[in-house]
Design a protein around this motif. Structure first.
Motif, short mmCIF file in Angstrom:
data_model
loop_
_atom_site.label_atom_id
_atom_site.label_comp_id
_atom_site.label_asym_id
_atom_site.label_seq_id
_atom_site.Cartn_x
_atom_site.Cartn_y
_atom_site.Cartn_z
N THR A 144 -64.92 -9.12 -46.42
CA THR A 144 -65.69 -7.94 -46.02
C THR A 144 -66.48 -8.19 -44.74
OG1 THR A 144 -67.32 -8.71 -47.62
CG2 THR A 144 -65.93 -6.85 -48.26
N LYS A 153 -61.78 -4.32 -49.48
CA LYS A 153 -62.42 -4.34 -50.80
C LYS A 153 -62.60 -2.92 -51.30
CE LYS A 153 -66.55 -5.73 -53.31
NZ LYS A 153 -66.96 -4.37 -53.72
N GLU A 154 -63.18 -2.07 -50.44
CA GLU A 154 -63.45 -0.70 -50.88
C GLU A 154 -62.15 0.04 -51.19
OE1 GLU A 154 -66.07 1.40 -48.30
OE2 GLU A 154 -65.86 3.25 -49.43
N ASP A 157 -60.76 -1.29 -54.50
CA ASP A 157 -61.59 -0.84 -55.61
C ASP A 157 -61.35 0.63 -55.93
OD1 ASP A 157 -64.51 -2.93 -54.95
OD2 ASP A 157 -62.89 -3.14 -56.40
N ARG A 158 -61.36 1.46 -54.89
CA ARG A 158 -61.17 2.90 -55.13
C ARG A 158 -59.78 3.18 -55.66
NH1 ARG A 158 -65.61 5.43 -53.61
NH2 ARG A 158 -66.63 4.86 -51.67
N TRP A 179 -61.17 -14.05 -54.80
CA TRP A 179 -61.64 -12.73 -54.40
C TRP A 179 -63.15 -12.66 -54.26
CZ3 TRP A 179 -64.58 -10.32 -58.20
CH2 TRP A 179 -64.41 -10.80 -59.51
N ARG A 183 -69.44 -16.57 -48.75
CA ARG A 183 -70.83 -16.30 -48.41
C ARG A 183 -71.70 -16.22 -49.67
NH1 ARG A 183 -68.47 -11.85 -46.58
NH2 ARG A 183 -70.03 -10.22 -46.73
N PHE A 184 -71.08 -15.86 -50.80
CA PHE A 184 -71.87 -15.64 -52.01
C PHE A 184 -71.69 -16.76 -53.01
CE2 PHE A 184 -72.75 -11.81 -50.05
CZ PHE A 184 -71.59 -11.12 -49.74
N PHE A 211 -64.88 -5.36 -60.85
CA PHE A 211 -65.35 -4.32 -61.78
C PHE A 211 -64.43 -3.10 -61.80
CE2 PHE A 211 -66.78 -0.72 -59.29
CZ PHE A 211 -66.82 -1.24 -58.01
N TYR A 225 -65.57 -11.43 -66.60
CA TYR A 225 -65.45 -12.86 -66.30
C TYR A 225 -65.12 -13.63 -67.56
CZ TYR A 225 -67.74 -11.34 -62.06
OH TYR A 225 -68.04 -10.67 -60.89
N PHE B 211 -70.71 -1.16 -65.81
CA PHE B 211 -69.88 -1.38 -64.62
C PHE B 211 -69.71 -0.12 -63.79
CE2 PHE B 211 -65.89 0.83 -65.23
CZ PHE B 211 -65.95 1.15 -66.57
N CYS B 214 -71.44 0.42 -60.42
CA CYS B 214 -71.15 -0.42 -59.26
C CYS B 214 -70.66 0.40 -58.08
CB CYS B 214 -70.09 -1.46 -59.62
SG CYS B 214 -70.71 -2.75 -60.70
N ASN B 215 -71.09 0.03 -56.90
CA ASN B 215 -70.71 0.69 -55.66
C ASN B 215 -69.57 -0.07 -55.01
OD1 ASN B 215 -70.55 1.92 -53.19
ND2 ASN B 215 -72.72 1.71 -52.68
N PRO B 216 -68.38 0.56 -54.83
CA PRO B 216 -67.26 -0.18 -54.23
C PRO B 216 -67.51 -0.56 -52.78
CG PRO B 216 -66.51 1.86 -55.25
CD PRO B 216 -67.99 1.91 -55.22
N SER B 217 -68.46 0.10 -52.12
CA SER B 217 -68.70 -0.21 -50.71
C SER B 217 -69.50 -1.48 -50.52
CB SER B 217 -69.48 0.92 -50.03
OG SER B 217 -68.95 2.14 -50.35
N SER B 218 -69.94 -2.08 -51.61
CA SER B 218 -70.75 -3.29 -51.47
C SER B 218 -69.88 -4.44 -50.96
CB SER B 218 -71.33 -3.67 -52.85
OG SER B 218 -71.80 -4.98 -52.82
N PRO B 219 -70.39 -5.26 -50.02
CA PRO B 219 -69.58 -6.36 -49.50
C PRO B 219 -69.38 -7.49 -50.49
CG PRO B 219 -71.76 -6.41 -48.53
CD PRO B 219 -71.68 -5.16 -49.31
N ARG B 220 -70.24 -7.55 -51.55
CA ARG B 220 -70.08 -8.65 -52.49
C ARG B 220 -69.64 -8.09 -53.84
NH1 ARG B 220 -75.55 -11.80 -53.34
NH2 ARG B 220 -74.28 -13.11 -54.69
N PRO B 221 -68.98 -8.94 -54.66
CA PRO B 221 -68.62 -8.50 -56.01
C PRO B 221 -69.85 -8.00 -56.75
CG PRO B 221 -67.52 -10.54 -55.52
CD PRO B 221 -68.43 -10.27 -54.35
N CYS B 222 -69.68 -7.00 -57.57
CA CYS B 222 -70.79 -6.25 -58.18
C CYS B 222 -71.66 -7.15 -59.06
CB CYS B 222 -70.22 -5.11 -59.00
SG CYS B 222 -71.48 -4.03 -59.66
N GLN B 224 -74.01 -6.91 -62.03
CA GLN B 224 -74.41 -5.95 -63.05
C GLN B 224 -75.52 -6.47 -63.93
OE1 GLN B 224 -70.02 -5.51 -64.47
NE2 GLN B 224 -71.40 -4.28 -65.68
#
Lengths: 361, 344
Positions: A144, A153-154, A157-158, A179, A183-184, A211, A225, B211, B214-222, B224
């Motif tokens: 991202t 990603k978006e 997801d959508r 996936w 960074r995280f 999700f 998970y 779940f 959750c916002n799909p536009s987020s750059p990181r996995p959600c 919750q």
């Protein structure tokens, strides 16, 4: 021997012209319908452009749009011919155009048939294209922060939420890909270090899914998970849990969706082909009947209408001879006519004649 | 002295009748439009009636459907009258009831205007219905094994995903209720016992959301669970995290959705009202121009058409006097009242 002869008196000619005028306007509407169908299909394909690797399937809506526009023009010409057909002074100027019109109209029918066939034949190619596109989408899910891939990603997801699917073939595709973006990840944590060392490429693989794979119809809150670890969740059996995530793969879901779209347009396209063929036949009858009437001493008298002046075989021979003469005129050498060109031209005209079916014979 | 007099010769009368007939057909289509708008709104309310506790008021869509049906009926009748107005024989049979029909049309137009006003005002009761409904829905989220409530989880999840919202006012509403069913809680685990012990009702409360928030536009996995605990996630600060879950509350989201529908319907009904007023005025002119013909058989002669036979003030006084006379109908009449009633 004339093919499918019919007698026409003045009143019948007038009726034929009026009926054909209405039918031609109906065919114009059908052409507009085909065009709109093509536009709709193209829009739907473009919406999911990012998960398709190639655009081969776009040939179906492209042909539909082309045929739709050409059909509008062709059938509008037919309405003009009908309007002028009963006027002896205005009809002759259409005479030259009519042969070309028949060829174009027959070609349009063939193209529409080809579209119906293509939409079945290209299913395999669509699946291949989706397979590669989805695989890339899943691989680049975490990127991202990379320009050009930041919306993967978006998109994925959508897509998974809208089509109720997970992964390429099923949800296990997510286990094979990292996936979660680096960074995280806390690289000092023991768990992260273990996972990274557990595979050759040094990727952070986990038995978890995003999700968007979660199924809202599940009775329990979504488990994303530690999916393969029964002890990680209370009262959970990985092998028998089927409502937790979407069980369908996205490739299958998208293929079914597009095939459904194209199948449902099949009957519409076939009925448009039938209408176009009836316009072609009726116009041929009108042309021959009016020409016959104009040749008579009394233009209001009875005349004959037919589809072919001579039988199918004789017309075919005649056309072949004409074509050969045309080729010979163009050549300096009277011998050695190239066989391929001759066969091709004969096949074209044969296809034109064959396109007008002979139900009575 | 009549109001807004217009002179009509035969040609003008014919043209007027034709125009008004044409407009009546548009008005029939407009009536069908109002009917279908009412049906659409009713279906939309039904679709989400679970989120409104099955308590929502169907008064407005039912009224729209009724108005649409009546509009179709009177516009078709008006069109027929206009069509017949060009033939004196046919028109003669409609003449007696035309006055009452026009009065009915005027009342109907007033009701239509009232309906459009209602469309804009119904937002307010809807707001309260939605707040109650979503709050209860969230309470029953975990009851997927209770008959009658087992689909609440799916309904809420689908709604949060579709309207891009979370909770009633915001996502913190999920922190205050137990949304994980007891069937999936290990009561022997320490963490579960701690959480249950931490509040009076013995509920398993947690700082997590479903779940579907959750916002799909987020750059990181959600993220919750453990949302308020910064140390539970790497590089996470719950005060500055904006894109993780949907920020909007579902009450606001649904209200703006329904508000949009109602505003559009209200605007369209205002336009339909204007069309109805226009056709009523047209029919009044047709009626008055035909009734002021000096000799009904002589169609070619000129006549006058008017909006009101007398001025507004006089018509109003007339109506008041008629109503008074009707009210005093049974009593013995004094001479004075009769004199008032016959002023013209």
């Amino acid at each position: 021997m004339v093919l499918l002869k019919m007698k026409f008196n003045q009143q019948r000619r007038v009726r034929l012209a009026q009926g054909l005028w209405l039918l031609s306007w109906l065919a114009v509407m059908c052409g507009a319908f085909i065009f709109c169908l093509g536009v709709y299909l193209k829009t739907e394909l473009l919406r999911r452009n990012e998960v398709m690797e190639n655009t081969e399937i776009h040939v179906v809506p492209n042909i539909l749009m082309l045929v739709g526009l050409a059909s509008i023009g062709t059938n509008w010409v037919a309405t003009r011919v009908c309007q002028d057909s009963l006027d002896a002074s205005r009809f002759p100027r259409w005479k030259v155009l009519l042969l070309a019109w028949f060829v174009v109209a027959a070609l349009l029918c063939c193209l529409l048939l080809a579209v119906v066939v293509l939409s079945y034949v290209l299913q395999g190619r669509l699946e291949e294209s989706l397979k590669v596109g989805l695989r890339n989408g899943i691989r680049f899910y975490k990127d991202t922060d990379v320009p050009g891939r930041c919306f993967q990603k978006e998109t994925i997801d959508r897509l998974q939420m809208e089509f109720r699917c997970c992964g390429n073939n099923n949800f296990k595709d997510w286990f094979e890909v990292q996936w979660v973006s680096g960074r995280f990840l806390d690289y000092t944590a023991q768990e992260v270090k273990d996972r990274i060392r557990s595979n050759v490429d040094g990727r952070y693989l986990l038995d978890g899914v995003p999700f968007s794979c979660c199924n809202p119809a599940s009775p329990r809150p979504c488990l994303q998970y530690h999916l393969t670890d029964n002890r990680a969740h209370f009262n959970y059996d990985y092998l028998s849990e089927d409502l937790n995530l979407y069980s369908r793969g996205c490739r299958q879901a998208l293929t079914d969706y597009y095939m459904g779209l194209m199948n449902s347009t099949g009957p519409g396209v076939l009925s448009v082909i039938l209408i176009q063929i009836s316009v072609i036949l009726s116009l041929r009858y009108l042309q021959t009947a009016v020409e016959g009437a104009m040749a008579l001493e009394n233009p209001e008298g009875d005349s004959e209408g037919y589809i072919l002046e001579k039988g199918v075989k004789e017309t075919f021979e005649e056309v072949k001879v004409k074509v050969l003469t045309m080729i010979k005129l163009a050549q300096v050498d009277p011998e050695g006519v190239p066989d391929e060109a001759e066969a091709e031209k004969a096949a074209d005209t044969a296809a034109e004649k064959a396109a007008s079916p002979t139900p009575a014979s | 002295m009549a109001l807004m007099v217009v002179k009509f010769d035969l040609k003008k009368r014919v043209k007027l009748a034709q125009t008004v007939w044409f407009m009546y057909w548009f008005a029939v289509l407009a009536g069908i439009l109002v009917l279908s708008l009412g049906l659409f709104f009713k279906i939309e309310l039904r679709k989400r009636s679970e989120l409104m506790d099955n308590n929502e008021s169907h008064f407005l869509p039912n009224l729209l459907i009724l108005m649409g049906l009546i509009a179709c009926g009177i516009n078709a009748f008006g069109g027929k009258v206009c069509y017949d107005s060009l033939d004196p024989v046919k028109f003669a049979k409609w003449k007696p009831m035309l006055k009452y029909f026009l009065v009915f049309c005027v009342c109907f137009n007033g009701l239509l205007l009232l309906t459009s006003l209602l469309c804009f005002l119904m937002r307010i009761p809807l707001q309260f219905t939605l707040a109650e409904g979503i709050k209860n829905g969230m309470r029953y989220y975990k009851d997927t094994d209770t008959p009658g409530r087992c689909y609440m989880k799916r309904t809420l999840d689908l709604m949060q995903m579709e309207f891009r919202c979370c909770g009633n006012d915001n996502f913190r509403d999920w922190f205050e209720i137990q949304w994980v069913s007891n069937r999936y809680l290990d009561f022997s685990a320490k963490e579960v016992k701690d959480r249950i012990g931490s509040n009076v009702d013995g509920q398993y409360l947690m700082d997590g959301v479903p779940f579907s928030c959750c916002n799909p536009s987020s750059p990181r996995p959600c993220i919750q669970y453990q949302m308020t605990n910064n140390s539970a996630h790497y590089s996470y600060d719950h005060y500055t995290e904006e894109l993780n879950v949907w920020k909007k509350g579902c009450r606001d989201a649904l209200l703006s959705y329904y508000g949009g529908i109602m505003n559009t319907i209200g605007a369209l009904v205002v336009l339909v009202t204007m069309l109805e007023v226009a056709v009523t005025v047209g029919l009044q002119y047709v009626n008055s121009s035909l009734s002021t013909l000096a000799n009904p058989e002589e169609v070619e002669s000129e006549s006058e058409g008017y909006l009101l036979e007398k001025t507004v003030k006089e018509t109003f006084t007339d109506i008041m006097a008629k109503m008074k006379a009707m009210g005093k109908g049974g009593k013995v009449e004094e001479g004075g009242e009769e004199a008032v009633a016959t002023v013209s």
